[in-house]
Scaffold this motif. Sequence first.
Motif, PDB file in Angstrom:
ATOM      1  N   GLY A  77       0.788  -1.228   0.000  1.00  0.00           N
ATOM      2  CA  GLY A  77       0.000   0.000   0.000  1.00  0.00           C
ATOM      3  C   GLY A  77       0.818   1.275   0.000  1.00  0.00           C
ATOM      4  N   ARG A  78       2.141   1.162  -0.224  1.00  0.00           N
ATOM      5  CA  ARG A  78       2.975   2.351  -0.213  1.00  0.00           C
ATOM      6  C   ARG A  78       4.334   2.050  -0.854  1.00  0.00           C
ATOM      7  NH1 ARG A  78       2.905   4.869   4.272  1.00  0.00           N
ATOM      8  NH2 ARG A  78       4.826   6.044   3.897  1.00  0.00           N
ATOM      9  N   LEU A  79       5.046   3.111  -1.227  1.00  0.00           N
ATOM     10  CA  LEU A  79       6.449   3.010  -1.639  1.00  0.00           C
ATOM     11  C   LEU A  79       7.188   4.192  -1.032  1.00  0.00           C
ATOM     12  CD1 LEU A  79       8.702   1.659  -3.339  1.00  0.00           C
ATOM     13  CD2 LEU A  79       8.121   3.260  -5.170  1.00  0.00           C
ATOM     14  N   ASP A  80       8.286   3.897  -0.341  1.00  0.00           N
ATOM     15  CA  ASP A  80       9.057   4.948   0.321  1.00  0.00           C
ATOM     16  C   ASP A  80      10.392   5.231  -0.358  1.00  0.00           C
ATOM     17  OD1 ASP A  80       7.390   5.372   2.895  1.00  0.00           O
ATOM     18  OD2 ASP A  80       7.659   3.196   2.790  1.00  0.00           O
ATOM     19  N   VAL A  81      10.981   4.196  -0.962  1.00  0.00           N
ATOM     20  CA  VAL A  81      12.324   4.348  -1.528  1.00  0.00           C
ATOM     21  C   VAL A  81      12.412   3.617  -2.861  1.00  0.00           C
ATOM     22  CG1 VAL A  81      14.800   3.955  -1.187  1.00  0.00           C
ATOM     23  CG2 VAL A  81      13.318   4.376   0.801  1.00  0.00           C
ATOM     24  N   LEU A  82      12.978   4.291  -3.851  1.00  0.00           N
ATOM     25  CA  LEU A  82      13.375   3.631  -5.093  1.00  0.00           C
ATOM     26  C   LEU A  82      14.866   3.845  -5.288  1.00  0.00           C
ATOM     27  CD1 LEU A  82      13.058   2.266  -7.883  1.00  0.00           C
ATOM     28  CD2 LEU A  82      12.553   4.554  -8.805  1.00  0.00           C
ATOM     29  N   PHE A  83      15.616   2.749  -5.403  1.00  0.00           N
ATOM     30  CA  PHE A  83      17.024   2.825  -5.773  1.00  0.00           C
ATOM     31  C   PHE A  83      17.127   2.398  -7.233  1.00  0.00           C
ATOM     32  CE2 PHE A  83      21.565   1.063  -4.996  1.00  0.00           C
ATOM     33  CZ  PHE A  83      22.117   2.248  -5.456  1.00  0.00           C
ATOM     34  N   ASN A  84      17.201   3.383  -8.112  1.00  0.00           N
ATOM     35  CA  ASN A  84      17.305   3.173  -9.557  1.00  0.00           C
ATOM     36  C   ASN A  84      18.751   2.826  -9.883  1.00  0.00           C
ATOM     37  OD1 ASN A  84      15.146   3.357 -11.390  1.00  0.00           O
ATOM     38  ND2 ASN A  84      14.963   5.559 -11.107  1.00  0.00           N
ATOM     39  N   ASN A  85      19.098   1.558  -9.762  1.00  0.00           N
ATOM     40  CA  ASN A  85      20.497   1.159  -9.824  1.00  0.00           C
ATOM     41  C   ASN A  85      20.864   0.366 -11.073  1.00  0.00           C
ATOM     42  OD1 ASN A  85      23.203   0.436  -8.544  1.00  0.00           O
ATOM     43  ND2 ASN A  85      22.263  -1.590  -8.779  1.00  0.00           N
ATOM     44  N   ALA A  86      19.896  -0.236 -11.753  1.00  0.00           N
ATOM     45  CA  ALA A  86      20.205  -1.078 -12.908  1.00  0.00           C
ATOM     46  C   ALA A  86      20.929  -0.280 -13.996  1.00  0.00           C
ATOM     47  CB  ALA A  86      18.925  -1.679 -13.474  1.00  0.00           C
ATOM     48  N   GLY A  87      21.948  -0.893 -14.584  1.00  0.00           N
ATOM     49  CA  GLY A  87      22.686  -0.216 -15.645  1.00  0.00           C
ATOM     50  C   GLY A  87      23.650  -1.174 -16.319  1.00  0.00           C
ATOM     51  N   VAL A  88      24.063  -0.818 -17.523  1.00  0.00           N
ATOM     52  CA  VAL A  88      25.005  -1.639 -18.284  1.00  0.00           C
ATOM     53  C   VAL A  88      26.053  -0.743 -18.923  1.00  0.00           C
ATOM     54  CG1 VAL A  88      23.375  -3.512 -18.776  1.00  0.00           C
ATOM     55  CG2 VAL A  88      23.490  -1.541 -20.314  1.00  0.00           C
ATOM     56  N   VAL A  89      27.188  -1.356 -19.284  1.00  0.00           N
ATOM     57  CA  VAL A  89      28.235  -0.646 -20.010  1.00  0.00           C
ATOM     58  C   VAL A  89      28.160  -1.016 -21.484  1.00  0.00           C
ATOM     59  CG1 VAL A  89      29.749  -0.465 -18.016  1.00  0.00           C
ATOM     60  CG2 VAL A  89      29.916  -2.460 -19.511  1.00  0.00           C
ATOM     61  N   ASN A 128       0.944   7.723  -0.989  1.00  0.00           N
ATOM     62  CA  ASN A 128       1.268   7.056   0.277  1.00  0.00           C
ATOM     63  C   ASN A 128       0.287   7.435   1.381  1.00  0.00           C
ATOM     64  OD1 ASN A 128       3.468   5.564  -0.545  1.00  0.00           O
ATOM     65  ND2 ASN A 128       5.001   7.039   0.144  1.00  0.00           N
ATOM     66  N   PRO A 129      -0.142   6.449   2.169  1.00  0.00           N
ATOM     67  CA  PRO A 129      -0.981   6.758   3.329  1.00  0.00           C
ATOM     68  C   PRO A 129      -0.254   7.730   4.254  1.00  0.00           C
ATOM     69  CG  PRO A 129      -0.921   4.390   2.916  1.00  0.00           C
ATOM     70  CD  PRO A 129       0.104   5.002   2.032  1.00  0.00           C
ATOM     71  N   GLY A 131       0.196  10.811   3.512  1.00  0.00           N
ATOM     72  CA  GLY A 131       0.655  11.948   2.726  1.00  0.00           C
ATOM     73  C   GLY A 131       1.807  11.619   1.804  1.00  0.00           C
ATOM     74  N   SER A 132       1.931  12.409   0.772  1.00  0.00           N
ATOM     75  CA  SER A 132       2.987  12.244  -0.228  1.00  0.00           C
ATOM     76  C   SER A 132       4.368  12.343   0.413  1.00  0.00           C
ATOM     77  CB  SER A 132       2.827  13.326  -1.297  1.00  0.00           C
ATOM     78  OG  SER A 132       3.904  13.308  -2.204  1.00  0.00           O
ATOM     79  N   CYS A 133       5.243  11.361   0.106  1.00  0.00           N
ATOM     80  CA  CYS A 133       6.613  11.390   0.628  1.00  0.00           C
ATOM     81  C   CYS A 133       7.416  10.276  -0.022  1.00  0.00           C
ATOM     82  CB  CYS A 133       6.648  11.220   2.148  1.00  0.00           C
ATOM     83  SG  CYS A 133       6.020   9.623   2.705  1.00  0.00           S
ATOM     84  N   GLY A 134       8.739  10.411   0.009  1.00  0.00           N
ATOM     85  CA  GLY A 134       9.581   9.340  -0.504  1.00  0.00           C
ATOM     86  C   GLY A 134      10.958   9.823  -0.902  1.00  0.00           C
ATOM     87  N   SER A 135      11.807   8.860  -1.236  1.00  0.00           N
ATOM     88  CA  SER A 135      13.176   9.134  -1.651  1.00  0.00           C
ATOM     89  C   SER A 135      13.515   8.300  -2.881  1.00  0.00           C
ATOM     90  CB  SER A 135      14.157   8.804  -0.522  1.00  0.00           C
ATOM     91  OG  SER A 135      15.492   8.928  -0.964  1.00  0.00           O
ATOM     92  N   ILE A 136      13.959   8.978  -3.935  1.00  0.00           N
ATOM     93  CA  ILE A 136      14.433   8.320  -5.143  1.00  0.00           C
ATOM     94  C   ILE A 136      15.935   8.520  -5.231  1.00  0.00           C
ATOM     95  CG2 ILE A 136      14.329   8.271  -7.674  1.00  0.00           C
ATOM     96  CD1 ILE A 136      11.460   9.404  -7.416  1.00  0.00           C
ATOM     97  N   ILE A 137      16.652   7.432  -5.468  1.00  0.00           N
ATOM     98  CA  ILE A 137      18.118   7.466  -5.550  1.00  0.00           C
ATOM     99  C   ILE A 137      18.522   6.879  -6.893  1.00  0.00           C
ATOM    100  CG2 ILE A 137      20.267   6.793  -4.434  1.00  0.00           C
ATOM    101  CD1 ILE A 137      18.203   5.982  -2.018  1.00  0.00           C
ATOM    102  N   ASN A 138      19.238   7.646  -7.684  1.00  0.00           N
ATOM    103  CA  ASN A 138      19.667   7.191  -9.003  1.00  0.00           C
ATOM    104  C   ASN A 138      21.162   6.926  -9.021  1.00  0.00           C
ATOM    105  OD1 ASN A 138      17.041   7.547 -10.005  1.00  0.00           O
ATOM    106  ND2 ASN A 138      17.442   9.682 -10.532  1.00  0.00           N
ATOM    107  N   THR A 139      21.552   5.770  -9.535  1.00  0.00           N
ATOM    108  CA  THR A 139      22.970   5.474  -9.682  1.00  0.00           C
ATOM    109  C   THR A 139      23.486   6.108 -10.960  1.00  0.00           C
ATOM    110  OG1 THR A 139      22.804   3.385  -8.471  1.00  0.00           O
ATOM    111  CG2 THR A 139      24.719   3.681  -9.887  1.00  0.00           C
ATOM    112  N   ALA A 140      24.331   7.108 -10.800  1.00  0.00           N
ATOM    113  CA  ALA A 140      25.001   7.723 -11.938  1.00  0.00           C
ATOM    114  C   ALA A 140      26.422   7.143 -11.991  1.00  0.00           C
ATOM    115  CB  ALA A 140      24.997   9.237 -11.804  1.00  0.00           C
TER     116      ALA A 140
END
Length: 262
Positions: A77-89, A128-129, A131-140
């Motif tokens: 019923g919610r999402l708090d964190v996304l770690f956008n880590n997938a990647g290729v060379v 999110n129950p 209220g709106s909130c969360g953390s997105i982390i992108n692997t650069a």
Amino acid sequence: MGRLAGKVAIVTGGASGMGAATVKRFRAEGAEVFVADIQEDLGGEVAKETGATFARLDVASNEDWISLAAQVEKRFGRLDVLFNNAGVVGGENTVDRIDLAVWNRLISINQTGVLLGCHHAVKLMRRNPGGSCGSIINTASTVSYVALSHDIAYSATKAAVRNLTKSVAVWCAQAKTNIRCNSIHPGPIDTAIFSHAVPAGTDMAPIMKALNAMAPVGRMGRPEEVAAAAVFFASDEAPFVTGAELVVDGGMIAVHPDLPRE
């Protein structure tokens, strides 16, 4: 421990390397975690070992993201964190010998995949129950700042992730969503990605020696050291941190080439 207690997280590329290390660390910190990857066997093993949930995900597929979002929402019923880590060379792809199939593949995974993750995460996090909130982390990457001459596709996509992150961060802040978006920029980290970037049968010993010599600290980084940075961004310890870049490279891009000294 307990820095992520009660949070629900998705880790893309969670079957190996920095992703698997982050799944383990997120679980140790109390989060419920979805291991999202196309590698079903490895991803399943990581999920079983950590008590996480495996979900097959091709990050370049909007349909796969829609399916994963529905699965997360139905179960927790919610999402708090996304770690956008997938990647290729891309391997050996220079401006004079670019393989368009490789270029398009890296754009779809490293760039469009991150965009789709941000898009669907924001939609979930705004519902999110409580209220709106969360953390997105992108692997650069450190390649977001300094380019590789031999891999133009990787260089271009990782530079794009750096600014994509800032665009998401600024929009979320101005829209008063209470959703943060930040990027991690690893230098040479001891994962299998380097062996995948060279032809089969290549002697890796001199390559590993060169990789260990890249940073002033004299060694490659460990996946767990990137996971530690992800925990900070994911936690409630960073409520005023958004649009930021955290470099995890042992000082590699901090040093300027110097003349030989006696």
